[in-house]
Design a protein around this motif. Structure first.
Motif, PDB file in Angstrom:
ATOM      1  N   MET A 240       0.831  -1.118  -0.004  1.00 53.61           N
ATOM      2  CA  MET A 240      -0.246  -0.041   0.104  1.00 53.61           C
ATOM      3  C   MET A 240       0.899   1.135  -0.090  1.00 53.61           C
ATOM      4  O   MET A 240       1.738   1.326   0.614  1.00 53.61           O
ATOM      5  CB  MET A 240      -0.921   0.056   1.158  1.00 53.61           C
ATOM      6  CG  MET A 240      -2.017   1.206   1.386  1.00 53.61           C
ATOM      7  SD  MET A 240      -2.844   1.241   2.891  1.00 53.61           S
ATOM      8  CE  MET A 240      -3.873  -0.259   2.580  1.00 53.61           C
ATOM      9  N   ALA A 241       0.659   2.099  -0.932  1.00 51.89           N
ATOM     10  CA  ALA A 241       1.279   3.491  -0.969  1.00 51.89           C
ATOM     11  C   ALA A 241       1.089   4.262   0.405  1.00 51.89           C
ATOM     12  O   ALA A 241       0.025   4.289   0.952  1.00 51.89           O
ATOM     13  CB  ALA A 241       0.923   4.386  -2.130  1.00 51.89           C
ATOM     14  N   PRO A 242       2.097   4.976   0.669  1.00 52.56           N
ATOM     15  CA  PRO A 242       1.919   5.835   1.798  1.00 52.56           C
ATOM     16  C   PRO A 242       0.730   6.958   1.445  1.00 52.56           C
ATOM     17  O   PRO A 242       0.718   7.424   0.244  1.00 52.56           O
ATOM     18  CB  PRO A 242       3.176   6.701   1.961  1.00 52.56           C
ATOM     19  CG  PRO A 242       4.209   5.655   1.205  1.00 52.56           C
ATOM     20  CD  PRO A 242       3.542   5.153  -0.019  1.00 52.56           C
ATOM     21  N   ILE A 243      -0.135   7.549   2.545  1.00 58.04           N
ATOM     22  CA  ILE A 243      -1.324   8.389   2.337  1.00 58.04           C
ATOM     23  C   ILE A 243      -0.266   9.701   1.975  1.00 58.04           C
ATOM     24  O   ILE A 243      -1.004  10.535   1.142  1.00 58.04           O
ATOM     25  CB  ILE A 243      -2.013   8.442   3.341  1.00 58.04           C
ATOM     26  CG1 ILE A 243      -3.265   9.218   3.013  1.00 58.04           C
ATOM     27  CG2 ILE A 243      -1.257   9.036   4.504  1.00 58.04           C
ATOM     28  CD1 ILE A 243      -4.175   8.592   2.043  1.00 58.04           C
ATOM     29  N   LEU A 244       0.669   9.876   2.497  1.00 54.26           N
ATOM     30  CA  LEU A 244       1.681  11.305   2.105  1.00 54.26           C
ATOM     31  C   LEU A 244       3.018  10.627   2.015  1.00 54.26           C
ATOM     32  O   LEU A 244       3.519  10.173   2.920  1.00 54.26           O
ATOM     33  CB  LEU A 244       1.327  12.101   3.161  1.00 54.26           C
ATOM     34  CG  LEU A 244       2.234  13.461   3.362  1.00 54.26           C
ATOM     35  CD1 LEU A 244       1.930  14.509   2.164  1.00 54.26           C
ATOM     36  CD2 LEU A 244       2.450  14.252   4.644  1.00 54.26           C
ATOM     37  N   ASP A 245       3.620  11.361   1.061  1.00 53.60           N
ATOM     38  CA  ASP A 245       5.167  11.045   0.689  1.00 53.60           C
ATOM     39  C   ASP A 245       5.812  12.079   0.028  1.00 53.60           C
ATOM     40  O   ASP A 245       5.384  12.710  -1.001  1.00 53.60           O
ATOM     41  CB  ASP A 245       5.254   9.775  -0.457  1.00 53.60           C
ATOM     42  CG  ASP A 245       6.561   9.136  -0.574  1.00 53.60           C
ATOM     43  OD1 ASP A 245       7.519   9.597   0.326  1.00 53.60           O
ATOM     44  OD2 ASP A 245       6.907   8.242  -1.213  1.00 53.60           O
ATOM     45  N   ILE A 246       6.565  12.630   0.880  1.00 57.04           N
ATOM     46  CA  ILE A 246       7.450  13.812   0.644  1.00 57.04           C
ATOM     47  C   ILE A 246       8.728  13.547   0.432  1.00 57.04           C
ATOM     48  O   ILE A 246       9.305  12.782   1.353  1.00 57.04           O
ATOM     49  CB  ILE A 246       7.376  14.911   2.020  1.00 57.04           C
ATOM     50  CG1 ILE A 246       5.669  15.218   2.029  1.00 57.04           C
ATOM     51  CG2 ILE A 246       8.022  16.433   1.365  1.00 57.04           C
ATOM     52  CD1 ILE A 246       5.607  16.277   3.453  1.00 57.04           C
ATOM     53  N   ARG A 247       9.296  13.881  -0.652  1.00 50.48           N
ATOM     54  CA  ARG A 247      10.856  13.219  -1.023  1.00 50.48           C
ATOM     55  C   ARG A 247      11.655  14.624  -1.354  1.00 50.48           C
ATOM     56  O   ARG A 247      10.968  15.347  -2.371  1.00 50.48           O
ATOM     57  CB  ARG A 247      10.720  12.388  -2.195  1.00 50.48           C
ATOM     58  CG  ARG A 247      10.047  11.063  -1.845  1.00 50.48           C
ATOM     59  CD  ARG A 247      10.218  10.129  -2.688  1.00 50.48           C
ATOM     60  NE  ARG A 247       9.447   8.925  -2.362  1.00 50.48           N
ATOM     61  CZ  ARG A 247       9.240   7.718  -3.206  1.00 50.48           C
ATOM     62  NH1 ARG A 247      10.018   7.608  -4.281  1.00 50.48           N
ATOM     63  NH2 ARG A 247       8.631   6.654  -3.028  1.00 50.48           N
ATOM     64  N   ASN A 248      12.814  14.631  -0.776  1.00 51.54           N
ATOM     65  CA  ASN A 248      13.691  15.933  -1.046  1.00 51.54           C
ATOM     66  C   ASN A 248      13.272  17.252  -1.271  1.00 51.54           C
ATOM     67  O   ASN A 248      13.338  18.171  -2.033  1.00 51.54           O
ATOM     68  CB  ASN A 248      14.419  15.345  -2.406  1.00 51.54           C
ATOM     69  CG  ASN A 248      14.957  13.948  -2.178  1.00 51.54           C
ATOM     70  OD1 ASN A 248      14.670  12.926  -2.878  1.00 51.54           O
ATOM     71  ND2 ASN A 248      15.837  13.747  -1.293  1.00 51.54           N
ATOM     72  N   LEU A 249      12.141  17.523  -0.607  1.00 51.92           N
ATOM     73  CA  LEU A 249      11.340  18.866  -0.720  1.00 51.92           C
ATOM     74  C   LEU A 249      12.298  19.952  -0.225  1.00 51.92           C
ATOM     75  O   LEU A 249      13.161  20.121   1.059  1.00 51.92           O
ATOM     76  CB  LEU A 249      10.097  18.908   0.240  1.00 51.92           C
ATOM     77  CG  LEU A 249       9.222  20.159   0.137  1.00 51.92           C
ATOM     78  CD1 LEU A 249       7.796  19.698   0.090  1.00 51.92           C
ATOM     79  CD2 LEU A 249       9.499  21.209   1.271  1.00 51.92           C
TER      80      LEU A 249
ATOM     81  N   ILE B 264       3.903   8.990   5.563  1.00 52.86           N
ATOM     82  CA  ILE B 264       3.243   8.434   6.693  1.00 52.86           C
ATOM     83  C   ILE B 264       2.169   7.446   5.859  1.00 52.86           C
ATOM     84  O   ILE B 264       1.712   7.605   4.810  1.00 52.86           O
ATOM     85  CB  ILE B 264       2.172   9.434   7.330  1.00 52.86           C
ATOM     86  CG1 ILE B 264       1.504  10.259   6.464  1.00 52.86           C
ATOM     87  CG2 ILE B 264       3.403  10.337   8.293  1.00 52.86           C
ATOM     88  CD1 ILE B 264       0.433  11.108   7.217  1.00 52.86           C
ATOM     89  N   GLU B 265       1.704   6.436   6.630  1.00 51.63           N
ATOM     90  CA  GLU B 265       0.954   5.330   6.383  1.00 51.63           C
ATOM     91  C   GLU B 265      -0.677   5.977   6.576  1.00 51.63           C
ATOM     92  O   GLU B 265      -0.939   6.731   7.518  1.00 51.63           O
ATOM     93  CB  GLU B 265       1.119   4.195   6.899  1.00 51.63           C
ATOM     94  CG  GLU B 265       2.486   3.429   6.811  1.00 51.63           C
ATOM     95  CD  GLU B 265       2.700   3.348   5.336  1.00 51.63           C
ATOM     96  OE1 GLU B 265       2.012   2.723   4.486  1.00 51.63           O
ATOM     97  OE2 GLU B 265       3.860   3.809   4.862  1.00 51.63           O
TER      98      GLU B 265
ATOM     99  N   ALA C  35       3.432  13.459  -2.835  1.00 50.36           N
ATOM    100  CA  ALA C  35       2.283  12.565  -3.308  1.00 50.36           C
ATOM    101  C   ALA C  35       1.421  12.309  -2.128  1.00 50.36           C
ATOM    102  O   ALA C  35       1.697  12.204  -1.108  1.00 50.36           O
ATOM    103  CB  ALA C  35       3.052  11.448  -3.834  1.00 50.36           C
ATOM    104  N   ILE C  36       0.319  12.484  -2.470  1.00 48.29           N
ATOM    105  CA  ILE C  36      -0.776  12.172  -1.537  1.00 48.29           C
ATOM    106  C   ILE C  36      -1.704  11.016  -2.081  1.00 48.29           C
ATOM    107  O   ILE C  36      -2.255  10.963  -3.162  1.00 48.29           O
ATOM    108  CB  ILE C  36      -1.957  13.420  -1.436  1.00 48.29           C
ATOM    109  CG1 ILE C  36      -1.053  14.622  -0.821  1.00 48.29           C
ATOM    110  CG2 ILE C  36      -2.982  13.025  -0.627  1.00 48.29           C
ATOM    111  CD1 ILE C  36      -1.709  15.720  -0.543  1.00 48.29           C
ATOM    112  N   GLY C  37      -1.917   9.977  -1.261  1.00 51.76           N
ATOM    113  CA  GLY C  37      -2.655   8.706  -1.849  1.00 51.76           C
ATOM    114  C   GLY C  37      -2.168   8.214  -3.219  1.00 51.76           C
ATOM    115  O   GLY C  37      -2.822   7.625  -3.838  1.00 51.76           O
ATOM    116  N   GLY C  38      -0.860   8.258  -3.054  1.00 58.74           N
ATOM    117  CA  GLY C  38      -0.103   7.546  -4.218  1.00 58.74           C
ATOM    118  C   GLY C  38      -0.290   8.414  -5.665  1.00 58.74           C
ATOM    119  O   GLY C  38       0.577   7.859  -6.482  1.00 58.74           O
ATOM    120  N   ASP C  39      -0.742   9.645  -5.595  1.00 58.55           N
ATOM    121  CA  ASP C  39      -0.758  10.599  -6.758  1.00 58.55           C
ATOM    122  C   ASP C  39       0.093  11.761  -6.482  1.00 58.55           C
ATOM    123  O   ASP C  39       0.126  12.364  -5.475  1.00 58.55           O
ATOM    124  CB  ASP C  39      -2.112  11.174  -6.954  1.00 58.55           C
ATOM    125  CG  ASP C  39      -3.150   9.869  -7.214  1.00 58.55           C
ATOM    126  OD1 ASP C  39      -2.813   9.043  -7.857  1.00 58.55           O
ATOM    127  OD2 ASP C  39      -4.410   9.988  -6.632  1.00 58.55           O
TER     128      ASP C  39
END
Length: 365
Positions: free
Chosen positions: A1-10, A27-28, A62-66
């Motif tokens: 399952m993709a994280p609900i919120l995924d912040i990368r190198n911001l 975060i999951e 990314a939020i919800g995988g998008d």
């Protein structure tokens, strides 16, 4: 399952000034993430970047995988609760809560059903016909939360929602928000400068300083194993005692010498400590420097220290002394016989000690 919120190198810059530096957080679904730190650390800016209210200078969200990095706030499937409530003063409570649904073309039956559900959850059913000017601060905050809840978004964002409330109401609302999270199983990101709020609400905490993440972890990890001196000092009330000391390694472990204001240094033997530098910072929470008899085991060692101040605090009494040239707080029981100016016995639980490198501030054990 993709994280609900995924912040990368911001990254976030204002001109040549870096506000956020290489932020990486995931975060999951169902997590309650709290961003905490002193004023100016960048936590509200990061929340605004998640919401799309601030464009980012680098990285992705990314939020919800998008991928939502360049998506408009209205299309991110989020709901935000602001510090200022941001209610429409000429509308009733009911219309404030349903206005967003009306704009989005939600049918009246659905509006009525969702309004009734959140009014019951937040216990604001008697207030639905009032206007914001007729409500207390806590009631306004409930309305602002209700407006967010009816959206049923992927992600709830809270920007210091309790900072305008008095101390008693803040505790009550904190409990309500925790209960809402448990009942809804919703994913939440919450900004606060109050470390007690962070500890009590979060499933995951991000501690920030000057736009840089200092540590990510559960409340227990942050409290018991702070990654550096900043986190150790910031998280906890009273804060962790950070005591300069000398370490002497021998075959049986390490001897820790801590200067007293008068007399010979305290000598504590820690068989668990290995390869410490000669100069070290000893970190102990106030509850780990206690009354003799209330801490037992081979890791508990006692020393006599002169008491500076005694502060009764109901079930606990805080007893202050000086060690390593620093004020040190011990949490003792309410009936302690410690008295200012007298010498009292302190029990140190070395099983709970954290060691830090004085120059870098990094954790050593």
């Amino acid at each position: 399952m993709a994280p609900i919120l995924d912040i990368r190198n911001l990254y976030k810059n204002y001109g040549s000034v870096e506000i956020l530096k290489d932020i990486n957080v995931a975060i999951e679904p169902g997590d309650f993430l709290v961003l905490v730190g002193p004023s100016g650390c960048g936590k509200s800016t990061l929340l605004n970047c998640i919401a799309g209210l601030e464009p980012i200078s680098g990285g992705s969200i990314a939020i919800g995988g998008d991928d939502m990095t360049n998506v408009s706030p209205k299309d991110r499937d989020i709901a935000m609760v602001f510090q200022s409530y941001a209610l429409y003063p000429t509308m009733s409570v009911a219309k404030n809560i349903t206005f967003g649904m009306k704009v989005r073309g939600v049918d009246q039956a659905t509006q009525d059903r969702k309004l009734a559900d959140v009014a019951r959850q937040l216990q604001i059913e008697p207030l639905l016909n009032r206007r914001p000017g007729q409500l207390s601060g806590g009631q306004r905050q409930r309305v602002a939360m209700g407006r967010a809840l009816v959206r049923d978004p992927k992600l709830f964002l809270f920007d210091e929602p309790l900072s305008n409330l008095d101390a008693k109401l803040r505790v009550e609302m904190r409990t309500e928000i925790k209960s809402l999270h448990q009942n809804l199983g919703a994913s939440m990101v919450y900004v606060t400068h109050d470390q007690i709020e962070a500890m009590t609400l979060a499933t995951k905490i991000v501690v920030m300083k000057a736009g840089v993440i200092q540590q990510i972890g559960s409340p227990s990890e942050i409290y018991n194993r702070p990654a550096n001196l900043f986190v150790a000092d910031f998280m906890g009330s009273p804060a962790m005692n950070l005591i300069p000391a000398k370490a002497r390694t021998n075959g049986g472990g390490t001897t820790i010498e801590i200067a007293r204001r008068e007399g010979e240094p305290i000598v504590l033997n820690d068989p668990r400590a290995k390869d410490l530098p000669a100069d070290v910072i000893v970190g102990l929470r106030p509850e780990d420097i206690a009354e003799p008899g209330f801490r037992h085991g081979e890791t508990v060692q006692q020393a006599d220290c002169r008491v500076d101040i005694v502060e009764p605090a109901g079930a606990d009494t805080y007893v202050m002394t000086h060690l390593g040239g620093k004020p040190v707080t011990a949490r003792m029981h309410s009936e302690t016989e410690a008295a200012a100016g007298n010498v009292h016995t302190f029990a140190f639980d070395l099983a709970k000690v954290s060691y830090f490198e004085p120059e870098t501030g990094h954790r050593l054990n």
